[in-house]
Design a protein around this motif. Structure first.
Motif, short mmCIF file in Angstrom:
data_model
loop_
_atom_site.label_atom_id
_atom_site.label_comp_id
_atom_site.label_asym_id
_atom_site.label_seq_id
_atom_site.Cartn_x
_atom_site.Cartn_y
_atom_site.Cartn_z
N ASP A 125 0.80 -1.22 0.00
CA ASP A 125 0.00 0.00 0.00
C ASP A 125 0.84 1.28 0.00
O ASP A 125 0.29 2.37 -0.08
CB ASP A 125 -0.93 0.01 1.22
CG ASP A 125 -1.88 -1.17 1.21
OD1 ASP A 125 -2.50 -1.43 0.17
OD2 ASP A 125 -1.99 -1.85 2.25
N SER A 126 2.17 1.16 0.09
CA SER A 126 3.02 2.35 0.15
C SER A 126 3.11 3.02 -1.23
O SER A 126 2.95 2.36 -2.26
CB SER A 126 4.43 1.97 0.61
OG SER A 126 5.07 1.19 -0.39
N PRO A 127 3.37 4.34 -1.25
CA PRO A 127 3.49 5.04 -2.54
C PRO A 127 4.57 4.41 -3.44
O PRO A 127 4.38 4.29 -4.64
CB PRO A 127 3.88 6.47 -2.14
CG PRO A 127 3.39 6.62 -0.74
CD PRO A 127 3.48 5.26 -0.12
N MET A 128 5.69 3.99 -2.84
CA MET A 128 6.79 3.38 -3.61
C MET A 128 6.31 2.09 -4.29
O MET A 128 6.52 1.90 -5.48
CB MET A 128 7.98 3.11 -2.68
CG MET A 128 9.15 2.42 -3.35
SD MET A 128 10.12 3.48 -4.44
CE MET A 128 11.23 4.23 -3.27
N ALA A 129 5.66 1.22 -3.53
CA ALA A 129 5.18 -0.06 -4.09
C ALA A 129 4.13 0.19 -5.16
O ALA A 129 4.18 -0.41 -6.24
CB ALA A 129 4.63 -0.95 -2.98
N ARG A 130 3.18 1.06 -4.88
CA ARG A 130 2.12 1.35 -5.86
C ARG A 130 2.70 1.86 -7.17
O ARG A 130 2.22 1.53 -8.25
CB ARG A 130 1.11 2.34 -5.29
CG ARG A 130 0.18 1.69 -4.28
CD ARG A 130 -1.10 2.49 -4.07
NE ARG A 130 -0.86 3.87 -3.72
CZ ARG A 130 -0.83 4.35 -2.50
NH1 ARG A 130 -1.03 3.56 -1.48
NH2 ARG A 130 -0.61 5.63 -2.28
N ALA A 131 3.78 2.67 -7.08
CA ALA A 131 4.39 3.24 -8.28
C ALA A 131 5.12 2.19 -9.12
O ALA A 131 5.24 2.34 -10.33
CB ALA A 131 5.34 4.37 -7.90
N MET A 132 5.62 1.13 -8.49
CA MET A 132 6.38 0.14 -9.28
C MET A 132 5.61 -1.08 -9.74
O MET A 132 6.07 -1.78 -10.62
CB MET A 132 7.66 -0.32 -8.61
CG MET A 132 7.90 -0.42 -7.27
SD MET A 132 9.49 -1.16 -6.86
CE MET A 132 9.61 -0.37 -5.30
N VAL A 133 4.45 -1.34 -9.16
CA VAL A 133 3.69 -2.53 -9.56
C VAL A 133 3.39 -2.49 -11.06
O VAL A 133 2.96 -1.47 -11.60
CB VAL A 133 2.40 -2.67 -8.72
CG1 VAL A 133 1.43 -3.67 -9.35
CG2 VAL A 133 2.75 -3.08 -7.30
N GLY A 134 3.66 -3.63 -11.71
CA GLY A 134 3.40 -3.75 -13.14
C GLY A 134 4.57 -3.35 -14.01
O GLY A 134 4.57 -3.59 -15.22
N LYS A 135 5.59 -2.73 -13.42
CA LYS A 135 6.75 -2.28 -14.19
C LYS A 135 7.70 -3.45 -14.44
O LYS A 135 7.66 -4.46 -13.74
CB LYS A 135 7.51 -1.17 -13.43
CG LYS A 135 6.67 0.06 -13.12
CD LYS A 135 6.53 0.94 -14.34
CE LYS A 135 5.96 2.30 -14.02
NZ LYS A 135 4.52 2.40 -14.14
N ALA A 136 8.59 -3.27 -15.43
CA ALA A 136 9.56 -4.30 -15.79
C ALA A 136 10.98 -3.77 -15.57
O ALA A 136 11.17 -2.58 -15.29
CB ALA A 136 9.38 -4.69 -17.26
#
Length: 166
Positions: A125-136
Motif C-alpha cells: 500500500d506504500s506510494p513506492m510499491a504502488r508506483a512500481m507494480v506492473g513495471k519491468a
C-alpha cells in the motif's frame, strides 16, 4: 486506526512466519509464563511481588499478540508466486531500484503485517510499491511523497522460491 489502508495480503513466507510465531507463543512462551505466574503467586503477597507483576504483564502481552495473529491469519489472503509474474513487479517481488543520484535500494513488496522489523520490506500500500507494480526491468517510475517527487529505475526483479506453491 489511522487512515492507512491495509490490503489483506500476505506472502507464503510471511504467513508461515506468523503461524510459527503463534505456535511458539501458544505452545512454549504462554505455558512457561503461566507456570512462573503460578509459582510467583504461591509465594504470597502479590502486591509486593515483582516476579508475579512482571510475568502477569508478560502473559497479557502474549495473549494480546496471540489474539492479533489469530485475527490476521483468518483475514489475510496468501498470495503464492505465479510464473506469470516473472519479469514484472507484483506482490511478493524483490526489486533492486536506483535513482539519479546513484542511490540503490533492494526492497520486497509485502503485506502490511510483514514489514515490521524489516527495513528491506515495504507495504504493497506504500506510494513506492504502488508506483512500481506492473513495471519491468529498466522501466522508470515516479514516486510522489510529502518530500517531493522522485524518479527511480528498476535494475532487477526476482521472486523468492519459498513463496512458490509446491
Amino acid at each position: 486506526m489511522n487512515g492507512h489502508v491495509k490490503t489483506p495480503l500476505v506472502t507464503r513466507s510471511g504467513y508461515n512466519q506468523l503461524r510459527d510465531e503463534l505456535d511458539r507463543l501458544w505452545r512454549t512462551e504462554r505455558p512457561e509464563t503461566t507456570r512462573k505466574v503460578t509459582w510467583a503467586a504461591s509465594l504470597g503477597d502479590r502486591s509486593e511481588n515483582a516476579d508475579y507483576q512482571y510475568n502477569k504483564k508478560k502473559l497479557r502481552e502474549i495473549d494480546r499478540r496471540v489474539r492479533y495473529i489469530r485475527k490476521c491469519l483468518e483475514r489475510l489472503k496468501v498470495v503464492d508466486y505465479d510464473p506469470q509474474q516473472e519479469g514484472k513487479v507484483f506482490f511478493g517481488a524483490w526489486v533492486e531500484i536506483e535513482n539519479d543520484a546513484g542511490k540503490q535500494l533492494t526492497l520486497r513488496i509485502v503485506g502490511y503485517d510483514e514489514i515490521f522489523g524489516r527495513n528491506d520490506h515495504i507495504s504493497v500500500d506504500s506510494p513506492m510499491a504502488r508506483a512500481m507494480v506492473g513495471k519491468a526491468q529498466d522501466d522508470e517510475f515516479d514516486v510522489k511523497t510529502e518530500a517531493g517527487q522522485f524518479t527511480w529505475w528498476i535494475n532487477k526483479i526476482w521472486y523468492n522460491t519459498d513463496d512458490r506453491l509446491l
